[in-house]
Design a protein around this motif. Structure first.
Motif, PDB file in Angstrom:
ATOM      1  N   ALA A  80      88.915  74.574  62.307  1.00 50.50           N
ATOM      2  CA  ALA A  80      87.590  73.950  62.291  1.00 50.50           C
ATOM      3  C   ALA A  80      86.591  74.891  62.956  1.00 50.50           C
ATOM      4  CB  ALA A  80      87.644  72.606  63.001  1.00 50.50           C
ATOM      5  N   ALA A  81      86.377  76.033  62.330  1.00 49.33           N
ATOM      6  CA  ALA A  81      85.528  77.073  62.911  1.00 49.33           C
ATOM      7  C   ALA A  81      84.086  76.612  63.114  1.00 49.33           C
ATOM      8  CB  ALA A  81      85.556  78.320  62.039  1.00 49.33           C
ATOM      9  N   TRP A  82      83.651  75.590  62.407  1.00 54.51           N
ATOM     10  CA  TRP A  82      82.286  75.071  62.539  1.00 54.51           C
ATOM     11  C   TRP A  82      82.022  74.517  63.937  1.00 54.51           C
ATOM     12  CZ3 TRP A  82      81.972  70.061  64.043  1.00 54.51           C
ATOM     13  CH2 TRP A  82      83.102  69.273  63.847  1.00 54.51           C
ATOM     14  N   VAL A  83      83.089  74.173  64.674  1.00 62.33           N
ATOM     15  CA  VAL A  83      82.928  73.577  66.002  1.00 62.33           C
ATOM     16  C   VAL A  83      82.262  74.559  66.971  1.00 62.33           C
ATOM     17  CG1 VAL A  83      84.167  72.656  68.000  1.00 62.33           C
ATOM     18  CG2 VAL A  83      84.839  71.971  65.686  1.00 62.33           C
ATOM     19  N   VAL A  84      82.610  75.832  66.864  1.00 63.68           N
ATOM     20  CA  VAL A  84      82.098  76.830  67.803  1.00 63.68           C
ATOM     21  C   VAL A  84      80.573  76.956  67.722  1.00 63.68           C
ATOM     22  CG1 VAL A  84      82.167  79.262  68.490  1.00 63.68           C
ATOM     23  CG2 VAL A  84      84.288  78.047  67.946  1.00 63.68           C
ATOM     24  N   PRO A  85      79.972  77.126  66.534  1.00 62.11           N
ATOM     25  CA  PRO A  85      78.507  77.187  66.518  1.00 62.11           C
ATOM     26  C   PRO A  85      77.848  75.877  66.959  1.00 62.11           C
ATOM     27  CG  PRO A  85      79.410  77.627  64.315  1.00 62.11           C
ATOM     28  CD  PRO A  85      80.555  77.447  65.242  1.00 62.11           C
ATOM     29  N   VAL A  86      78.449  74.753  66.634  1.00 59.70           N
ATOM     30  CA  VAL A  86      77.897  73.466  67.078  1.00 59.70           C
ATOM     31  C   VAL A  86      77.913  73.399  68.600  1.00 59.70           C
ATOM     32  CG1 VAL A  86      78.285  70.964  67.110  1.00 59.70           C
ATOM     33  CG2 VAL A  86      78.424  72.224  64.956  1.00 59.70           C
ATOM     34  N   ALA A  87      79.011  73.847  69.205  1.00 64.55           N
ATOM     35  CA  ALA A  87      79.128  73.844  70.674  1.00 64.55           C
ATOM     36  C   ALA A  87      78.055  74.744  71.290  1.00 64.55           C
ATOM     37  CB  ALA A  87      80.518  74.318  71.085  1.00 64.55           C
ATOM     38  N   TRP A  88      77.888  75.947  70.741  1.00 60.90           N
ATOM     39  CA  TRP A  88      76.886  76.875  71.282  1.00 60.90           C
ATOM     40  C   TRP A  88      75.470  76.356  71.100  1.00 60.90           C
ATOM     41  CZ3 TRP A  88      77.661  79.940  74.985  1.00 60.90           C
ATOM     42  CH2 TRP A  88      78.862  80.612  75.135  1.00 60.90           C
ATOM     43  N   ILE A  89      75.205  75.676  69.991  1.00 58.02           N
ATOM     44  CA  ILE A  89      73.879  75.088  69.771  1.00 58.02           C
ATOM     45  C   ILE A  89      73.609  74.014  70.818  1.00 58.02           C
ATOM     46  CG2 ILE A  89      72.539  73.618  68.193  1.00 58.02           C
ATOM     47  CD1 ILE A  89      73.825  75.294  65.880  1.00 58.02           C
ATOM     48  N   LEU A 119      78.852  68.474  77.146  1.00 55.35           N
ATOM     49  CA  LEU A 119      79.535  68.146  75.889  1.00 55.35           C
ATOM     50  C   LEU A 119      79.703  69.380  75.001  1.00 55.35           C
ATOM     51  CD1 LEU A 119      77.998  64.648  75.124  1.00 55.35           C
ATOM     52  CD2 LEU A 119      80.325  65.168  75.906  1.00 55.35           C
ATOM     53  N   GLY A 120      78.732  70.293  75.042  1.00 56.82           N
ATOM     54  CA  GLY A 120      78.893  71.553  74.316  1.00 56.82           C
ATOM     55  C   GLY A 120      80.082  72.344  74.842  1.00 56.82           C
ATOM     56  N   GLN A 121      80.236  72.362  76.156  1.00 56.44           N
ATOM     57  CA  GLN A 121      81.394  73.043  76.749  1.00 56.44           C
ATOM     58  C   GLN A 121      82.694  72.325  76.384  1.00 56.44           C
ATOM     59  OE1 GLN A 121      80.624  74.762  80.916  1.00 56.44           O
ATOM     60  NE2 GLN A 121      79.048  73.173  80.662  1.00 56.44           N
ATOM     61  N   ALA A 122      82.657  70.995  76.357  1.00 56.75           N
ATOM     62  CA  ALA A 122      83.847  70.233  75.970  1.00 56.75           C
ATOM     63  C   ALA A 122      84.302  70.642  74.569  1.00 56.75           C
ATOM     64  CB  ALA A 122      83.567  68.731  76.030  1.00 56.75           C
ATOM     65  N   LEU A 123      83.344  70.816  73.664  1.00 59.84           N
ATOM     66  CA  LEU A 123      83.676  71.274  72.310  1.00 59.84           C
ATOM     67  C   LEU A 123      84.194  72.708  72.323  1.00 59.84           C
ATOM     68  CD1 LEU A 123      80.776  69.995  70.017  1.00 59.84           C
ATOM     69  CD2 LEU A 123      83.199  69.444  69.828  1.00 59.84           C
ATOM     70  N   LEU A 124      83.456  73.585  72.973  1.00 57.24           N
ATOM     71  CA  LEU A 124      83.814  75.005  72.976  1.00 57.24           C
ATOM     72  C   LEU A 124      85.206  75.237  73.557  1.00 57.24           C
ATOM     73  CD1 LEU A 124      82.660  77.819  72.303  1.00 57.24           C
ATOM     74  CD2 LEU A 124      81.832  77.923  74.658  1.00 57.24           C
ATOM     75  N   ARG A 181      88.216  79.340  76.129  1.00 50.55           N
ATOM     76  CA  ARG A 181      87.843  78.893  74.785  1.00 50.55           C
ATOM     77  C   ARG A 181      89.050  78.396  74.022  1.00 50.55           C
ATOM     78  NH1 ARG A 181      83.516  82.721  72.076  1.00 50.55           N
ATOM     79  NH2 ARG A 181      83.998  81.324  70.383  1.00 50.55           N
ATOM     80  N   HIS A 182      88.821  77.350  73.279  1.00 54.13           N
ATOM     81  CA  HIS A 182      89.854  76.755  72.437  1.00 54.13           C
ATOM     82  C   HIS A 182      89.890  77.500  71.103  1.00 54.13           C
ATOM     83  CE1 HIS A 182      92.492  73.561  71.067  1.00 54.13           C
ATOM     84  NE2 HIS A 182      91.771  73.454  69.970  1.00 54.13           N
ATOM     85  N   ASP A 183      91.056  77.592  70.513  1.00 57.81           N
ATOM     86  CA  ASP A 183      91.200  78.233  69.210  1.00 57.81           C
ATOM     87  C   ASP A 183      90.913  77.197  68.123  1.00 57.81           C
ATOM     88  OD1 ASP A 183      91.805  79.687  67.017  1.00 57.81           O
ATOM     89  OD2 ASP A 183      93.909  80.025  67.517  1.00 57.81           O
ATOM     90  N   TRP A 184      89.743  77.295  67.537  1.00 60.81           N
ATOM     91  CA  TRP A 184      89.309  76.332  66.517  1.00 60.81           C
ATOM     92  C   TRP A 184      89.487  76.905  65.110  1.00 60.81           C
ATOM     93  CZ3 TRP A 184      88.593  71.455  67.632  1.00 60.81           C
ATOM     94  CH2 TRP A 184      88.182  71.093  68.927  1.00 60.81           C
TER      95      TRP A 184
END
Length: 168
Positions: free
Chosen positions: A44-53, A107-112, A38-41
């Motif tokens: 931009a903490a909003w990226v993690v829920p978007v990735a999981w969604i 793409l979700g994994q790419a974000l996460l 996992r990347h340390d966001w």
């Protein structure tokens, strides 16, 4: 009893194909590329829920689409197709929900994982899938199901879902 045998075979084949195709494309290869670190966001903490969604919706639609194939007494694998054209569920909105679901998972994994390599992999996978669909899948479906498939193809987009379900 004769009715349940093909159904059991369809479910087993569908589950096996699920692990072999999308399991490798959307699971194993992304793991090889990213290590699933996992990347340390923090900024931009909003990226993690978007990735999981994106991952959750991709998995949900993928399982839904695969189940429809088993319910139509076949599998998504070209070697064991369904007895009838699958035009229910998500297939009423878009012709390729499985491919779109796999792309959403990648793409979700790419974000996460904060991985540009996974974004590049998603682009390569999309190119390969579109080539397969245009070169093999669509001609085969047209040959197998004839006018029924051509009518479906005229009314349901391949890659951008329609908002209202097709009722053909």
């Amino acid at each position: 009893m004769a009715q349940s045998a093909p159904s059991a075979r369809a479910w087993i084949g569908t589950i096996l194909f699920l692990f072999l195709a999308p399991g490798i494309v959307a699971g194993f290869i992304p793991w090889l590329i990213s290590g699933w670190r996992r990347h340390d966001w923090r900024g931009a903490a909003w990226v993690v829920p978007v990735a999981w969604i994106a991952i959750f919706l991709g998995v949900a639609f993928l399982l839904h689409a695969f189940a429809l194939f088993a319910l139509h007494r076949g599998t998504p694998a070209p070697v064991a197709p369904t007895e009838t054209l699958v035009v229910t569920g998500a297939y009423r909105h878009v012709r390729n929900p499985m491919y779109l679901a796999v792309l959403a998972i990648i793409l979700g994994q790419a974000l996460l994982f904060g991985s540009w390599w996974l974004v590049l992999y998603a682009a390569i996978a999309l190119t390969a899938v579109v080539t397969f669909v245009l070169g093999y899948e669509e001609p085969t479906l047209a040959e197998t199901y004839g006018e029924q498939y051509l009518d479906y193809k005229r009314n349901v987009p391949g890659w951008w879902p329609r908002l209202t379900p097709w009722r053909g």
